[in-house]
Scaffold this motif. Structure first.
Motif, PDB file in Angstrom:
ATOM      1  N   MET A  29      41.870  47.291  44.328  1.00 10.18           N
ATOM      2  CA  MET A  29      41.851  46.102  43.484  1.00 10.18           C
ATOM      3  C   MET A  29      40.863  46.303  42.346  1.00 10.18           C
ATOM      4  SD  MET A  29      43.704  43.380  44.688  1.00 10.18           S
ATOM      5  CE  MET A  29      43.116  41.752  44.991  1.00 10.18           C
ATOM      6  N   ALA A  30      41.241  45.876  41.175  1.00 10.23           N
ATOM      7  CA  ALA A  30      40.343  45.876  40.024  1.00 10.23           C
ATOM      8  C   ALA A  30      39.629  44.526  39.995  1.00 10.23           C
ATOM      9  CB  ALA A  30      41.131  46.095  38.739  1.00 10.23           C
ATOM     10  N   THR A  31      38.403  44.515  39.480  1.00 10.85           N
ATOM     11  CA  THR A  31      37.642  43.274  39.395  1.00 10.85           C
ATOM     12  C   THR A  31      37.088  43.102  37.991  1.00 10.85           C
ATOM     13  OG1 THR A  31      35.566  44.300  40.063  1.00 10.85           O
ATOM     14  CG2 THR A  31      36.953  43.413  41.824  1.00 10.85           C
ATOM     15  N   LEU A  32      36.846  41.850  37.639  1.00 11.40           N
ATOM     16  CA  LEU A  32      36.194  41.578  36.361  1.00 11.40           C
ATOM     17  C   LEU A  32      35.448  40.266  36.434  1.00 11.40           C
ATOM     18  CD1 LEU A  32      37.813  39.351  34.340  1.00 11.40           C
ATOM     19  CD2 LEU A  32      39.493  41.158  34.471  1.00 11.40           C
ATOM     20  N   HIS A  33      34.430  40.169  35.600  1.00 11.56           N
ATOM     21  CA  HIS A  33      33.626  38.955  35.475  1.00 11.56           C
ATOM     22  C   HIS A  33      33.435  38.685  33.993  1.00 11.56           C
ATOM     23  CE1 HIS A  33      30.437  35.978  35.961  1.00 11.56           C
ATOM     24  NE2 HIS A  33      29.827  36.604  34.985  1.00 11.56           N
ATOM     25  N   LYS A  34      33.726  37.474  33.572  1.00 15.95           N
ATOM     26  CA  LYS A  34      33.512  37.049  32.188  1.00 15.95           C
ATOM     27  C   LYS A  34      32.985  35.630  32.198  1.00 15.95           C
ATOM     28  CE  LYS A  34      35.053  40.665  30.073  1.00 15.95           C
ATOM     29  NZ  LYS A  34      34.160  41.489  29.296  1.00 15.95           N
ATOM     30  N   SER A  35      32.161  35.304  31.216  1.00 12.58           N
ATOM     31  CA  SER A  35      31.689  33.924  31.090  1.00 12.58           C
ATOM     32  C   SER A  35      31.533  33.587  29.616  1.00 12.58           C
ATOM     33  CB  SER A  35      30.377  33.713  31.842  1.00 12.58           C
ATOM     34  OG  SER A  35      29.360  34.486  31.283  1.00 12.58           O
ATOM     35  N   ILE A  36      31.505  32.298  29.362  1.00 14.75           N
ATOM     36  CA  ILE A  36      31.348  31.805  27.998  1.00 14.75           C
ATOM     37  C   ILE A  36      30.648  30.448  28.069  1.00 14.75           C
ATOM     38  CG2 ILE A  36      33.557  30.560  27.872  1.00 14.75           C
ATOM     39  CD1 ILE A  36      33.771  31.801  24.977  1.00 14.75           C
ATOM     40  N   GLU A  37      29.922  30.113  27.032  1.00 15.96           N
ATOM     41  CA  GLU A  37      29.307  28.799  26.935  1.00 15.96           C
ATOM     42  C   GLU A  37      30.134  27.954  25.985  1.00 15.96           C
ATOM     43  OE1 GLU A  37      25.118  29.048  26.062  1.00 15.96           O
ATOM     44  OE2 GLU A  37      24.781  30.405  27.764  1.00 15.96           O
ATOM     45  N   VAL A  38      30.386  26.720  26.411  1.00 16.53           N
ATOM     46  CA  VAL A  38      31.173  25.795  25.598  1.00 16.53           C
ATOM     47  C   VAL A  38      30.340  24.558  25.317  1.00 16.53           C
ATOM     48  CG1 VAL A  38      33.399  26.648  26.404  1.00 16.53           C
ATOM     49  CG2 VAL A  38      32.301  24.804  27.647  1.00 16.53           C
ATOM     50  N   ASN A  39      30.511  24.006  24.136  1.00 17.27           N
ATOM     51  CA  ASN A  39      29.726  22.847  23.701  1.00 17.27           C
ATOM     52  C   ASN A  39      30.407  21.534  24.076  1.00 17.27           C
ATOM     53  OD1 ASN A  39      27.540  24.265  22.517  1.00 17.27           O
ATOM     54  ND2 ASN A  39      28.862  24.769  20.782  1.00 17.27           N
ATOM     55  N   VAL A  40      30.600  21.357  25.375  1.00 15.68           N
ATOM     56  CA  VAL A  40      31.097  20.098  25.924  1.00 15.68           C
ATOM     57  C   VAL A  40      30.403  19.889  27.269  1.00 15.68           C
ATOM     58  CG1 VAL A  40      33.348  20.199  24.756  1.00 15.68           C
ATOM     59  CG2 VAL A  40      33.100  21.160  27.063  1.00 15.68           C
ATOM     60  N   PRO A  41      30.329  18.660  27.745  1.00 18.71           N
ATOM     61  CA  PRO A  41      29.748  18.410  29.068  1.00 18.71           C
ATOM     62  C   PRO A  41      30.557  19.107  30.165  1.00 18.71           C
ATOM     63  CG  PRO A  41      29.936  16.370  27.821  1.00 18.71           C
ATOM     64  CD  PRO A  41      30.686  17.420  27.056  1.00 18.71           C
ATOM     65  N   VAL A  42      29.919  19.387  31.286  1.00 17.92           N
ATOM     66  CA  VAL A  42      30.581  20.092  32.391  1.00 17.92           C
ATOM     67  C   VAL A  42      31.831  19.339  32.851  1.00 17.92           C
ATOM     68  CG1 VAL A  42      29.206  19.081  34.266  1.00 17.92           C
ATOM     69  CG2 VAL A  42      30.185  21.363  34.533  1.00 17.92           C
ATOM     70  N   LYS A  43      31.782  18.031  32.886  1.00 17.60           N
ATOM     71  CA  LYS A  43      32.940  17.244  33.331  1.00 17.60           C
ATOM     72  C   LYS A  43      34.144  17.470  32.419  1.00 17.60           C
ATOM     73  CE  LYS A  43      34.354  12.622  34.723  1.00 17.60           C
ATOM     74  NZ  LYS A  43      33.936  11.244  34.950  1.00 17.60           N
ATOM     75  N   VAL A  44      33.917  17.553  31.121  1.00 17.39           N
ATOM     76  CA  VAL A  44      35.011  17.773  30.165  1.00 17.39           C
ATOM     77  C   VAL A  44      35.606  19.174  30.341  1.00 17.39           C
ATOM     78  CG1 VAL A  44      35.600  17.943  27.701  1.00 17.39           C
ATOM     79  CG2 VAL A  44      34.127  16.088  28.515  1.00 17.39           C
ATOM     80  N   ALA A  45      34.749  20.195  30.457  1.00 20.91           N
ATOM     81  CA  ALA A  45      35.230  21.567  30.638  1.00 20.91           C
ATOM     82  C   ALA A  45      36.022  21.682  31.937  1.00 20.91           C
ATOM     83  CB  ALA A  45      34.063  22.547  30.630  1.00 20.91           C
ATOM     84  N   TYR A  46      35.467  21.148  33.019  1.00 19.41           N
ATOM     85  CA  TYR A  46      36.148  21.204  34.316  1.00 19.41           C
ATOM     86  C   TYR A  46      37.484  20.463  34.269  1.00 19.41           C
ATOM     87  CZ  TYR A  46      37.406  20.283  39.105  1.00 19.41           C
ATOM     88  OH  TYR A  46      38.110  20.181  40.278  1.00 19.41           O
ATOM     89  N   ASN A  47      37.462  19.237  33.753  1.00 15.62           N
ATOM     90  CA  ASN A  47      38.693  18.447  33.694  1.00 15.62           C
ATOM     91  C   ASN A  47      39.786  19.181  32.938  1.00 15.62           C
ATOM     92  OD1 ASN A  47      37.562  16.363  35.152  1.00 15.62           O
ATOM     93  ND2 ASN A  47      37.226  15.043  33.379  1.00 15.62           N
ATOM     94  N   GLN A  48      39.432  19.805  31.818  1.00 18.64           N
ATOM     95  CA  GLN A  48      40.451  20.527  31.052  1.00 18.64           C
ATOM     96  C   GLN A  48      40.993  21.699  31.854  1.00 18.64           C
ATOM     97  OE1 GLN A  48      41.879  19.619  27.990  1.00 18.64           O
ATOM     98  NE2 GLN A  48      43.327  21.082  28.857  1.00 18.64           N
ATOM     99  N   TRP A  49      40.119  22.396  32.586  1.00 14.46           N
ATOM    100  CA  TRP A  49      40.573  23.565  33.353  1.00 14.46           C
ATOM    101  C   TRP A  49      41.538  23.161  34.467  1.00 14.46           C
ATOM    102  CZ3 TRP A  49      39.014  28.303  31.522  1.00 14.46           C
ATOM    103  CH2 TRP A  49      39.538  29.406  32.221  1.00 14.46           C
ATOM    104  N   THR A  50      41.497  21.904  34.919  1.00 13.58           N
ATOM    105  CA  THR A  50      42.429  21.460  35.956  1.00 13.58           C
ATOM    106  C   THR A  50      43.826  21.216  35.402  1.00 13.58           C
ATOM    107  OG1 THR A  50      41.991  19.065  35.719  1.00 13.58           O
ATOM    108  CG2 THR A  50      40.557  20.327  37.241  1.00 13.58           C
ATOM    109  N   GLN A  51      43.981  21.256  34.105  1.00 10.73           N
ATOM    110  CA  GLN A  51      45.272  20.995  33.459  1.00 10.73           C
ATOM    111  C   GLN A  51      46.013  22.321  33.250  1.00 10.73           C
ATOM    112  OE1 GLN A  51      46.140  17.544  33.085  1.00 10.73           O
ATOM    113  NE2 GLN A  51      44.404  17.804  34.479  1.00 10.73           N
ATOM    114  N   PHE A  52      46.463  22.916  34.354  1.00 15.11           N
ATOM    115  CA  PHE A  52      47.042  24.257  34.322  1.00 15.11           C
ATOM    116  C   PHE A  52      48.228  24.373  33.375  1.00 15.11           C
ATOM    117  CE2 PHE A  52      45.144  23.797  38.606  1.00 15.11           C
ATOM    118  CZ  PHE A  52      44.161  24.758  38.468  1.00 15.11           C
TER     119      PHE A  52
END
Length: 149
Positions: free
Chosen positions: A1-24
């Motif tokens: 298996m190949a693995t990867l890790h990536k991250s980014i900072e976004v200028n919105v509150p955690v609730k907004v970022a999380y909520n958007q990510w639930t909209q697959f």
């Protein structure tokens, strides 16, 4: 298996970022290779992508979902993969979104692409597109606040 890790900072509150990510089903708006995503039920999602001119489809199960913290998944059929996306508040209006993925390259072309870092580059670009998408809107397109364990 190949693995990867990536991250980014976004200028919105955690609730907004999380909520958007639930909209697959909105993922094709910011993930370049996705053609369609269908949420089957609270814990099952069907994915359809076009990668290097080839269509791929797979099904995933969300195995853990904790609002404003993490969403973890594993493939059930099709392309073998699993991972987790985490959401870390940095400030009131700033969030670090991190993605850890394990995947199995299937074809010779996919194996070469993995070795050359193409999948890693695609995930990085998708995270940048997510940041641009959510920051330009300033709010999420929807939310699912349920928990799965």
């Amino acid at each position: 298996m190949a693995t990867l890790h990536k991250s980014i900072e976004v200028n919105v509150p955690v609730k907004v970022a999380y909520n958007q990510w639930t909209q697959f089903e909105d993922f094709p708006n910011f993930m370049e290779n996705l053609v369609e995503v269908r949420q089957i039920d609270d814990s099952h999602v069907h994915w359809h992508a076009e990668i290097a001119g080839k269509h791929k489809e797979w099904d995933t199960e969300i195995v853990e979902q904790i609002p404003d913290q993490r969403i973890a998944w594993r493939s059930m059929a099709g392309s073998e993969n699993q991972g987790v996306v985490t959401f870390e508040p940095i400030a009131t209006d700033r969030t670090r979104v991190s993605v850890d993925i394990e995947y199995q390259p299937e074809t010779a072309m996919e194996k070469v692409g993995a070795m050359l870092g193409m999948v890693s580059s695609n995930v990085e670009k998708d995270l940048q597109n997510f940041r641009d998408f959510i920051e330009s809107r300033g709010h999420e397109t929807g939310a699912w606040r349920g928990e799965l364990h």
